[in-house]
Structures are given as structure tokens and as C-alpha cells.
Design a protein around this motif. Structure first.
Motif, PDB file in Angstrom:
ATOM      1  N   ILE A   1     -24.427   3.739  -5.321  1.00 24.05           N
ATOM      2  CA  ILE A   1     -23.536   3.432  -4.196  1.00 24.05           C
ATOM      3  C   ILE A   1     -22.740   2.167  -4.526  1.00 24.05           C
ATOM      4  O   ILE A   1     -23.304   1.127  -4.843  1.00 24.05           O
ATOM      5  N   HIS A   2     -21.411   2.277  -4.440  1.00 24.30           N
ATOM      6  CA  HIS A   2     -20.539   1.142  -4.742  1.00 24.30           C
ATOM      7  C   HIS A   2     -20.270   0.283  -3.510  1.00 24.30           C
ATOM      8  O   HIS A   2     -20.333  -0.945  -3.575  1.00 24.30           O
ATOM      9  N   LEU A   3     -19.948   0.943  -2.383  1.00 25.12           N
ATOM     10  CA  LEU A   3     -19.548   0.240  -1.173  1.00 25.12           C
ATOM     11  C   LEU A   3     -20.090   0.975   0.040  1.00 25.12           C
ATOM     12  O   LEU A   3     -20.366   2.177  -0.030  1.00 25.12           O
ATOM     13  N   HIS A   4     -20.226   0.281   1.152  1.00 16.84           N
ATOM     14  CA  HIS A   4     -20.586   0.933   2.404  1.00 16.84           C
ATOM     15  C   HIS A   4     -19.812   0.284   3.534  1.00 16.84           C
ATOM     16  O   HIS A   4     -19.201  -0.783   3.372  1.00 16.84           O
ATOM     17  N   ALA A   5     -19.843   0.916   4.715  1.00 20.04           N
ATOM     18  CA  ALA A   5     -19.145   0.390   5.888  1.00 20.04           C
ATOM     19  C   ALA A   5     -19.739   1.032   7.134  1.00 20.04           C
ATOM     20  O   ALA A   5     -20.454   2.039   7.064  1.00 20.04           O
TER      21      ALA A   5
ATOM     22  N   HIS B   1     -19.542   4.416  14.390  1.00 15.51           N
ATOM     23  CA  HIS B   1     -20.523   5.379  14.895  1.00 15.51           C
ATOM     24  C   HIS B   1     -21.744   5.472  13.986  1.00 15.51           C
ATOM     25  O   HIS B   1     -22.861   5.640  14.452  1.00 15.51           O
ATOM     26  N   THR B   2     -21.502   5.384  12.671  1.00 16.92           N
ATOM     27  CA  THR B   2     -22.596   5.523  11.723  1.00 16.92           C
ATOM     28  C   THR B   2     -22.214   4.830  10.428  1.00 16.92           C
ATOM     29  O   THR B   2     -21.143   4.222  10.320  1.00 16.92           O
ATOM     30  N   THR B   3     -23.092   4.929   9.443  1.00 15.75           N
ATOM     31  CA  THR B   3     -22.836   4.305   8.142  1.00 15.75           C
ATOM     32  C   THR B   3     -22.128   5.281   7.230  1.00 15.75           C
ATOM     33  O   THR B   3     -22.481   6.463   7.161  1.00 15.75           O
ATOM     34  N   VAL B   4     -21.117   4.798   6.518  1.00 17.28           N
ATOM     35  CA  VAL B   4     -20.411   5.581   5.503  1.00 17.28           C
ATOM     36  C   VAL B   4     -20.517   4.840   4.184  1.00 17.28           C
ATOM     37  O   VAL B   4     -20.759   3.631   4.152  1.00 17.28           O
ATOM     38  N   ALA B   5     -20.336   5.564   3.078  1.00 12.68           N
ATOM     39  CA  ALA B   5     -20.487   4.938   1.767  1.00 12.68           C
ATOM     40  C   ALA B   5     -19.693   5.706   0.730  1.00 12.68           C
ATOM     41  O   ALA B   5     -19.306   6.868   0.942  1.00 12.68           O
ATOM     42  N   VAL B   6     -19.452   5.066  -0.401  1.00 12.82           N
ATOM     43  CA  VAL B   6     -18.819   5.715  -1.542  1.00 12.82           C
ATOM     44  C   VAL B   6     -19.707   5.467  -2.756  1.00 12.82           C
ATOM     45  O   VAL B   6     -20.220   4.360  -2.944  1.00 12.82           O
ATOM     46  N   GLY B   7     -19.939   6.517  -3.552  1.00 13.52           N
ATOM     47  CA  GLY B   7     -20.821   6.385  -4.707  1.00 13.52           C
ATOM     48  C   GLY B   7     -20.467   7.369  -5.794  1.00 13.52           C
ATOM     49  O   GLY B   7     -19.586   8.236  -5.628  1.00 13.52           O
TER      50      GLY B   7
ATOM     51  N   PHE C   1     -11.649   4.840   0.051  1.00 10.41           N
ATOM     52  CA  PHE C   1     -12.642   4.256   0.944  1.00 10.41           C
ATOM     53  C   PHE C   1     -12.115   2.954   1.539  1.00 10.41           C
ATOM     54  O   PHE C   1     -12.253   2.706   2.737  1.00 10.41           O
ATOM     55  N   HIS C   2     -11.488   2.125   0.712  1.00 11.43           N
ATOM     56  CA  HIS C   2     -10.899   0.882   1.218  1.00 11.43           C
ATOM     57  C   HIS C   2      -9.790   1.180   2.226  1.00 11.43           C
ATOM     58  O   HIS C   2      -9.653   0.489   3.242  1.00 11.43           O
ATOM     59  N   ARG C   3      -8.986   2.205   1.951  1.00 16.95           N
ATOM     60  CA  ARG C   3      -7.899   2.536   2.876  1.00 16.95           C
ATOM     61  C   ARG C   3      -8.443   2.989   4.223  1.00 16.95           C
ATOM     62  O   ARG C   3      -7.912   2.618   5.279  1.00 16.95           O
ATOM     63  N   LEU C   4      -9.523   3.763   4.216  1.00 13.75           N
ATOM     64  CA  LEU C   4     -10.058   4.318   5.453  1.00 13.75           C
ATOM     65  C   LEU C   4     -10.781   3.266   6.292  1.00 13.75           C
ATOM     66  O   LEU C   4     -10.681   3.280   7.528  1.00 13.75           O
ATOM     67  N   TYR C   5     -11.501   2.344   5.651  1.00 17.20           N
ATOM     68  CA  TYR C   5     -12.399   1.470   6.411  1.00 17.20           C
ATOM     69  C   TYR C   5     -12.032  -0.015   6.334  1.00 17.20           C
ATOM     70  O   TYR C   5     -12.663  -0.837   6.992  1.00 17.20           O
ATOM     71  N   SER C   6     -11.049  -0.367   5.541  1.00 16.07           N
ATOM     72  CA  SER C   6     -10.418  -1.689   5.559  1.00 16.07           C
ATOM     73  C   SER C   6     -11.441  -2.827   5.574  1.00 16.07           C
ATOM     74  O   SER C   6     -12.303  -2.917   4.707  1.00 16.07           O
ATOM     75  N   VAL C   7     -11.349  -3.709   6.581  1.00 14.22           N
ATOM     76  CA  VAL C   7     -12.172  -4.923   6.605  1.00 14.22           C
ATOM     77  C   VAL C   7     -13.642  -4.643   6.885  1.00 14.22           C
ATOM     78  O   VAL C   7     -14.476  -5.545   6.764  1.00 14.22           O
ATOM     79  N   ALA C   8     -13.973  -3.415   7.259  1.00 14.76           N
ATOM     80  CA  ALA C   8     -15.385  -3.086   7.508  1.00 14.76           C
ATOM     81  C   ALA C   8     -16.153  -2.838   6.216  1.00 14.76           C
ATOM     82  O   ALA C   8     -17.381  -2.734   6.235  1.00 14.76           O
ATOM     83  N   VAL C   9     -15.460  -2.760   5.082  1.00 17.34           N
ATOM     84  CA  VAL C   9     -16.105  -2.433   3.810  1.00 17.34           C
ATOM     85  C   VAL C   9     -17.000  -3.582   3.357  1.00 17.34           C
ATOM     86  O   VAL C   9     -16.612  -4.754   3.404  1.00 17.34           O
TER      87      VAL C   9
END
Length: 430
Positions: A128-132, A136-142, A177-185
Motif C-alpha cells: 500500500i502506497h497511500l491511504h485516505a 465514509h470509509t478508508t480508501v487506498a492505492v497499492g 488517487f491524489h486527484r480524487l482525495y487531495s488533502v485527505a491523502v
């Protein structure tokens, strides 16, 4: 496969410390062969004769029945404890399941997919590289170590985690992922959920009752009781004449300071721990540019809100010039991360965080040891005065008096003359 003699015996029973996890006890000359089959079904060794099956989808009894059936076909003798057999025979359902259109079999398929993702992360096949927190819930990119479209976005937690999107390259997946979740990353994987921590302890052969050297869980953070924020706001207008009330909508009240440089907005409908109840902004003049702003969620202790408004109304003549010194003197625990620095209270129930490269959330103070599941949050933008942050840190530190550090001042009353029925701060479980 060679036939296993009947003197190899496997007994299955519910785990005494965490149900519905299952313990398998193997005995007999061919126990090693039985253990090999059990490993293929997700059981993990916890001792010379014991193995555990613990799953985040709570389906251990179901998969134990499958494992027992296969062992019997191979000639092993199996025994299922009556309490476990009752669990196997019970077709339970998830309360408030988020996909109500799914049949019981389909719910089990979703859980099995989530279990595979959990196992891939735990065993290093999925990094997993990043999460946010998407609200509503936790999202991540990996990225998976192997595969064709092996760079993925994940959505959900525990038994609901799914692959939502796949990408050809890591760069593409991370950029989107950065585009979708911005400062929450946030960097790296999200902190383990309570269920994930329990499952991993069980599979490692340790439990809260048997593990040694396991750090104590974080204490419950102090939170405001229902109605405290409303009472504090009322007292602010009744007994502090520097603030004037405006209520443009039934659900919102605005407090304007007599200097016309500070504006406070209170949302009466805020209830959930992630709902913003207060928004505070300071300007460089009555019609000037905004200097900085802060948002405060429901359940934030009233004493912290009072500290901020008191500073804006009448800054103290002498105060620390930076929060780091205050927290160091209060024995809070510092930790450095790639993009931020955190200070945790001695009991880890409150965290003060600095993100020097952020603009919107330059500083944060939150209840709990995990921002993504915080009981309450104060977020402050770049431009906030450092002496105000030091006062806020001092107020937070004063929530934890100890023999080594007595409170440096009395806890502030939420407002001058505030009725005793509205306590400055109180602790409750959530």
C-alpha cells in the motif's frame, strides 16, 4: 495423495479469546500431513500441536467445515466441538450490511475477496502506497508484486474491502488517487482496524491475555457531552459582550467579534464525530483578506474551543511562542513521518500534528491515536498564529495532569460565568 491412517486426529473448537475464530488441535503419527492441509485452508500454526483460523469476514466456522470435510476424505479422523458445530449450522447475517441486495452466498463471496486482500497485504504480496478517508470509509492505492493490471485502488475496510479500480502503472494509479482525495491523502497504509489487529495477534499465537510486552491500548479521548457546545455558545453571548449574534439560518449561528476581524460560525445540526460544528476565521481588517481559518468537529472538548476564542478576544500578555516546546515539557511523545510530525499525549488519547507543507490542514489536534477514526478533530490552516497554537497545546496538555507534570494553570471555564451544569471537559467511552 497417500491415505492417512486413522490414528491422525484433528479436533476443532471455537477460540476461547476470540469467537468465531477456530483452534485446530492435531495429534497422531501423521499430524504433520494434517497440518499441511489445514495451512492450505488458512489455518496458521500457533504451537507444536495447535493451529488457528481467524478471518476478518467472521466466516471461520464455515471454512472450518470445508477443511474438516476434506480431511475426512483423506482419511484423517476429525472431531468438531458442539459449540463450533452450532456456529457452523447457524446461517447468520450481517447487521446493517451495506449491500442489502446480496444473497448469503454473495455476501460470503464479498467477504472472501476482502480476506484475500487482507492476506495479500499481511503477507507482502500487496504493497500500500497511500491511504485516505473519503468521508465514509478508508480508501487506498497499492501495487501487487505480480500480475497484469496489478496497480489498484481499494475501497472499504475489513470484510467490505474491495478492488475498485485497476491501472496499468503505479504512477497512473497514484496520480489518480491524489486527484480524487487531495488533502485527505496520507502516506503508507492506514492503521490496522481493531479487527485486523485481533486477527493478526491470533494468527501469530498471541492474544491480549497471553502476549507479553504488548503496549496498552490508547485511552478513550475526552469528548464533549451532548448539549455542551450549545450551552457554551449561549453563555458566550449572554456573558461575553464582545461577541454579537447573527443567525441567518435556523441551523447556523454566526458570532462576530466587536473588532470585526474574527468570525465564528456554529452549525446546530452537527451530530456525527466527523461533522464540522465550528468554523473560525480571522481577517486582517473589517473588510480585509482572511488570514487563517479553523474547523472543529462535534464532540471536541469545550475547553479547547474556549481557549481559541479567549485568545482571539484577548491574547495573553505572556505565552509560549511555539507548540513544540509546550508538548515537550508535557512529556508528549514525538514522531516524525515523511510529510508530518506528530506529538501524542502520554496515554495516546490525543495527538497534535504538524504538516509543514500543507495549506488547508497545516496543524491538527484530534482525539484518538488515529486521525482516520478520530473522535473529534480541530484543523487549522497555514497562517494561524504560533502563540495561539501554543495556547491550544497547553490547554490540551492540561487535560492530562500527572505527578511528574501538574497542571500549569487551572482548566479554563468554557466561558465567564458558564453554569456549573456545563462541565469544561469530561471523558466518556464511545
Amino acid at each position: 495423495m497417500p491415505y492417512a491412517p486413522a490414528d491422525a486426529h484433528v479436533r476443532f473448537a471455537l477460540h476461547s479469546d476470540h469467537q468465531p475464530a477456530v483452534i485446530a488441535t492435531t495429534t497422531g503419527p501423521t499430524a504433520d500431513a494434517a497440518r499441511s492441509h489445514l495451512h492450505d485452508h488458512g489455518f496458521r500454526s500457533t504451537g507444536p500441536t495447535t493451529m488457528v483460523l481467524a478471518r476478518i469476514d467472521h466466516e471461520a466456522p464455515h471454512y472450518t467445515a470445508q477443511a474438516a470435510e476434506q480431511l475426512r476424505r483423506y482419511g484423517f479422523t476429525t472431531e468438531i466441538d458442539p459449540a463450533l458445530q452450532e456456529e457452523i449450522d447457524t446461517e447468520w447475517t450481517w447487521a446493517n450490511y451495506s449491500m442489502p441486495w446480496c444473497s448469503r452466498a454473495e455476501i460470503r463471496q464479498v467477504g472472501a475477496a476482502a480476506q484475500r486482500i487482507h492476506d495479500d497485504i499481511a503477507e507482502g504480496r500487496l504493497t500500500i502506497h497511500l491511504h485516505a478517508d473519503d468521508g465514509h470509509t478508508t480508501v487506498a492505492v497499492g501495487s501487487y508484486a505480480t500480475g497484469v493490471r496489478r496497480h489498484v485502488h481499494l475501497h472499504g475496510e475489513n470484510h467490505l474491502r474491495q478492488v475498485s479500480t485497476s491501472y496499468d502503472t503505479e504512477a497512473e494509479a497514484v496520480a489518480e488517487f491524489h486527484r480524487l482525495y487531495s488533502v485527505a491523502v496520507r502516506p503508507g497504509p492506514a492503521p490496522l482496524t481493531d479487527l485486523e489487529q485481533t486477527v493478526r495477534r491470533l494468527l501469530a499465537g498471541t492474544t491480549p491475555s497471553t502476549s507479553e510486552g504488548t503496549s496498552a491500548p490508547a485511552a478513550e479521548p475526552p469528548v464533549a457531552e451532548p448539549g455542551e457546545h450549545e450551552a457554551f455558545l449561549a453563555a458566550l453571548f449572554d456573558q461575553d459582550r464582545q461577541w454579537e449574534r447573527y443567525r441567518p439560518f435556523d441551523e447556523t449561528t454566526i458570532a462576530s467579534h466587536e473588532s470585526l476581524t474574527v468570525r465564528v460560525e456554529f452549525t446546530h445540526e452537527a451530530r456525527h464525530r466527523t461533522d464540522v460544528a465550528w468554523t473560525i476565521a480571522e481577517y486582517d481588517g473589517p473588510v480585509g483578506e482572511r488570514l487563517w481559518h479553523a474547523t472543529i468537529t462535534a464532540c471536541t472538548p469545550v475547553s479547547l474551543i474556549h481557549t481559541m476564542l479567549q485568545y482571539l478576544d484577548a491574547p495573553p500578555l505572556a505565552t509560549a511562542d511555539h507548540p513544540d516546546g509546550v508538548l515537550h515539557d508535557a512529556a508528549w511523545h514525538p514522531a516524525s513521518h515523511p510529510a508530518r510530525t506528530t506529538w501524542a499525549a502520554p496515554d495516546r488519547s490525543i495527538v497534535f500534528e504538524s504538516a509543514p507543507h500543507a495549506v488547508a490542514d497545516r496543524w491538527m489536534l484530534y482525539g484518538g491515536e488515529d486521525l482516520d477514526r478520530a473522535a473529534w478533530t480541530i484543523r487549522l490552516s497555514a497562517g494561524v498564529p504560533l502563540p495561539l497554537l501554543a495556547e491550544l497545546a497547553e490547554s490540551a496538555a492540561d487535560l492530562f495532569p500527572s505527578p511528574t507534570r501538574p497542571t500549569t494553570r487551572s482548566l479554563p471555564s468554557p466561558a465567564r460565568g458558564l453554569p456549573a451544569a456545563v462541565p469544561a471537559q469530561r471523558t466518556r467511552g464511545r
